[in-house]
Design a protein around this motif. Structure first.
Motif, PDB file in Angstrom:
ATOM      1  N   SER A  63       0.677  -1.421   0.077  1.00 58.75           N
ATOM      2  CA  SER A  63      -0.025  -0.029   0.079  1.00 58.75           C
ATOM      3  C   SER A  63       0.889   1.203   0.046  1.00 58.75           C
ATOM      4  N   ASN A  64       0.302   2.324  -0.297  1.00 61.25           N
ATOM      5  CA  ASN A  64       1.024   3.449  -0.399  1.00 61.25           C
ATOM      6  C   ASN A  64       2.400   3.629  -1.372  1.00 61.25           C
ATOM      7  N   VAL A  65       2.157   2.816  -2.362  1.00 62.81           N
ATOM      8  CA  VAL A  65       3.194   2.621  -3.243  1.00 62.81           C
ATOM      9  C   VAL A  65       3.715   4.058  -3.677  1.00 62.81           C
ATOM     10  N   GLN A  66       4.963   4.376  -3.494  1.00 60.29           N
ATOM     11  CA  GLN A  66       5.435   5.513  -4.090  1.00 60.29           C
ATOM     12  C   GLN A  66       7.001   5.315  -4.693  1.00 60.29           C
ATOM     13  N   CYS A  67       7.070   4.023  -5.186  1.00 64.01           N
ATOM     14  CA  CYS A  67       8.387   3.781  -5.592  1.00 64.01           C
ATOM     15  C   CYS A  67       8.247   2.636  -6.832  1.00 64.01           C
ATOM     16  N   ASP A  68       9.343   2.289  -7.378  1.00 58.02           N
ATOM     17  CA  ASP A  68       9.157   1.015  -8.627  1.00 58.02           C
ATOM     18  C   ASP A  68       9.373  -0.098  -7.671  1.00 58.02           C
ATOM     19  N   VAL A  69       8.249  -0.885  -7.713  1.00 58.84           N
ATOM     20  CA  VAL A  69       7.857  -2.071  -7.373  1.00 58.84           C
ATOM     21  C   VAL A  69       8.947  -3.038  -7.693  1.00 58.84           C
ATOM     22  N   GLU A  70       9.288  -3.327  -9.080  1.00 58.85           N
ATOM     23  CA  GLU A  70      10.224  -4.141  -9.627  1.00 58.85           C
ATOM     24  C   GLU A  70      11.679  -4.008  -9.128  1.00 58.85           C
ATOM     25  N   THR A  71      11.824  -2.746  -8.703  1.00 56.30           N
ATOM     26  CA  THR A  71      13.246  -2.243  -8.094  1.00 56.30           C
ATOM     27  C   THR A  71      13.371  -2.594  -6.635  1.00 56.30           C
ATOM     28  N   PHE A  72      12.401  -2.603  -5.994  1.00 52.65           N
ATOM     29  CA  PHE A  72      12.161  -2.933  -4.733  1.00 52.65           C
ATOM     30  C   PHE A  72      12.392  -4.242  -4.434  1.00 52.65           C
ATOM     31  N   PHE A  73      11.788  -4.935  -5.242  1.00 52.48           N
ATOM     32  CA  PHE A  73      11.891  -6.638  -5.180  1.00 52.48           C
ATOM     33  C   PHE A  73      13.255  -7.065  -5.716  1.00 52.48           C
ATOM     34  N   LYS A  74      13.828  -6.503  -6.701  1.00 55.59           N
ATOM     35  CA  LYS A  74      15.131  -6.941  -7.179  1.00 55.59           C
ATOM     36  C   LYS A  74      15.947  -6.743  -6.196  1.00 55.59           C
ATOM     37  N   GLU A  75      15.911  -5.693  -5.600  1.00 53.82           N
ATOM     38  CA  GLU A  75      16.841  -5.500  -4.327  1.00 53.82           C
ATOM     39  C   GLU A  75      16.625  -6.374  -3.232  1.00 53.82           C
ATOM     40  N   LEU A  76      15.415  -6.795  -2.917  1.00 55.58           N
ATOM     41  CA  LEU A  76      14.975  -7.741  -1.908  1.00 55.58           C
ATOM     42  C   LEU A  76      15.520  -9.269  -2.197  1.00 55.58           C
ATOM     43  N   GLY A  77      15.399  -9.556  -3.511  1.00 55.05           N
ATOM     44  CA  GLY A  77      15.961 -10.925  -3.912  1.00 55.05           C
ATOM     45  C   GLY A  77      17.410 -10.913  -3.837  1.00 55.05           C
ATOM     46  N   ARG A  78      18.113  -9.776  -3.846  1.00 59.75           N
ATOM     47  CA  ARG A  78      19.460  -9.769  -3.840  1.00 59.75           C
ATOM     48  C   ARG A  78      20.078  -9.987  -2.404  1.00 59.75           C
ATOM     49  N   ASP A  79      18.978  -9.073  -1.422  1.00 58.25           N
ATOM     50  CA  ASP A  79      19.428  -9.187  -0.108  1.00 58.25           C
ATOM     51  C   ASP A  79      19.058 -10.647   0.642  1.00 58.25           C
ATOM     52  N   ILE A  80      18.102 -10.905   0.185  1.00 60.17           N
ATOM     53  CA  ILE A  80      17.470 -12.199   1.033  1.00 60.17           C
ATOM     54  C   ILE A  80      18.353 -13.670   0.777  1.00 60.17           C
ATOM     55  N   LYS A  81      19.135 -13.390  -0.194  1.00 60.83           N
ATOM     56  CA  LYS A  81      20.096 -14.337  -0.442  1.00 60.83           C
ATOM     57  C   LYS A  81      21.190 -14.771   0.867  1.00 60.83           C
ATOM     58  N   VAL A  82      21.453 -13.771   1.346  1.00 56.44           N
ATOM     59  CA  VAL A  82      22.686 -13.702   2.469  1.00 56.44           C
ATOM     60  C   VAL A  82      22.073 -14.541   3.544  1.00 56.44           C
ATOM     61  N   PRO A  83      20.784 -14.789   4.161  1.00 55.84           N
ATOM     62  CA  PRO A  83      20.546 -15.704   5.052  1.00 55.84           C
ATOM     63  C   PRO A  83      20.207 -16.961   4.549  1.00 55.84           C
ATOM     64  N   LEU A  84      19.929 -17.146   3.253  1.00 52.57           N
ATOM     65  CA  LEU A  84      19.426 -18.387   2.609  1.00 52.57           C
ATOM     66  C   LEU A  84      20.671 -19.119   2.261  1.00 52.57           C
ATOM     67  N   LYS A  85      21.489 -18.600   1.853  1.00 48.59           N
ATOM     68  CA  LYS A  85      22.813 -18.932   1.522  1.00 48.59           C
ATOM     69  C   LYS A  85      23.578 -19.907   2.781  1.00 48.59           C
ATOM     70  N   LYS A  86      23.404 -19.543   3.930  1.00 46.74           N
ATOM     71  CA  LYS A  86      23.900 -20.252   5.000  1.00 46.74           C
ATOM     72  C   LYS A  86      23.453 -21.610   5.359  1.00 46.74           C
ATOM     73  N   ARG A  87      22.428 -21.948   4.757  1.00 45.42           N
ATOM     74  CA  ARG A  87      21.943 -23.403   4.720  1.00 45.42           C
ATOM     75  C   ARG A  87      22.041 -23.998   3.586  1.00 45.42           C
ATOM     76  N   THR A  88      22.551 -23.656   2.614  1.00 48.71           N
ATOM     77  CA  THR A  88      22.953 -24.252   1.441  1.00 48.71           C
ATOM     78  C   THR A  88      24.412 -24.430   0.899  1.00 48.71           C
ATOM     79  N   ASP A  89      24.564 -25.273  -0.040  1.00 42.72           N
ATOM     80  CA  ASP A  89      25.877 -25.330  -0.592  1.00 42.72           C
ATOM     81  C   ASP A  89      25.869 -24.808  -2.053  1.00 42.72           C
TER      82      ASP A  89
END
Length: 102
Positions: A63-89
């Motif tokens: 809600s109250n979207v005042q940014c580029d949604v694609e850019t937001f989730f692209k950055e989230l996808g990049r950031d989220i890899k950090v904790p997920l990598k800890k349990r994968t090879d």
């Protein structure tokens, strides 16, 4: 606006190493951090995210979207890899794809 983050095949393999509560916690934490940088309010509906691994997707409401949604989730996808990598090879590619529902 509703958005589904549909996990890729590699993403599905990685999230199997986590339980539902851990995934909600990880995504919520990284989403909250990014909302300080981007002008958007995001809610993680617990009732819609009861079986993330089985569903193969993580659902959020914007809600109250005042940014580029694609850019937001692209950055989230990049950031989220950090904790997920800890349990994968190995190297972790794209974890999810964005699907705007409404």
């Amino acid at each position: 606006m509703r958005v589904n983050l549909n996990f890729t095949n590699k993403g599905k393999v990685v999230i199997e190493n986590f339980n539902n509560e851990e995934l909600i916690e990880i995504f919520s934490r990284y989403i909250n951090t990014l909302t300080k940088k981007y002008a958007v309010d995001i809610k993680v509906p617990l009732e819609a995210n009861q079986n993330i691994v089985q569903d193969g997707s993580f659902k959020v409401i914007l809600s109250n979207v005042q940014c580029d949604v694609e850019t937001f989730f692209k950055e989230l996808g990049r950031d989220i890899k950090v904790p997920l990598k800890k349990r994968t090879d190995g190297k972790l590619e794209n974890v999810f794809k964005i699907q705007v529902i409404e």
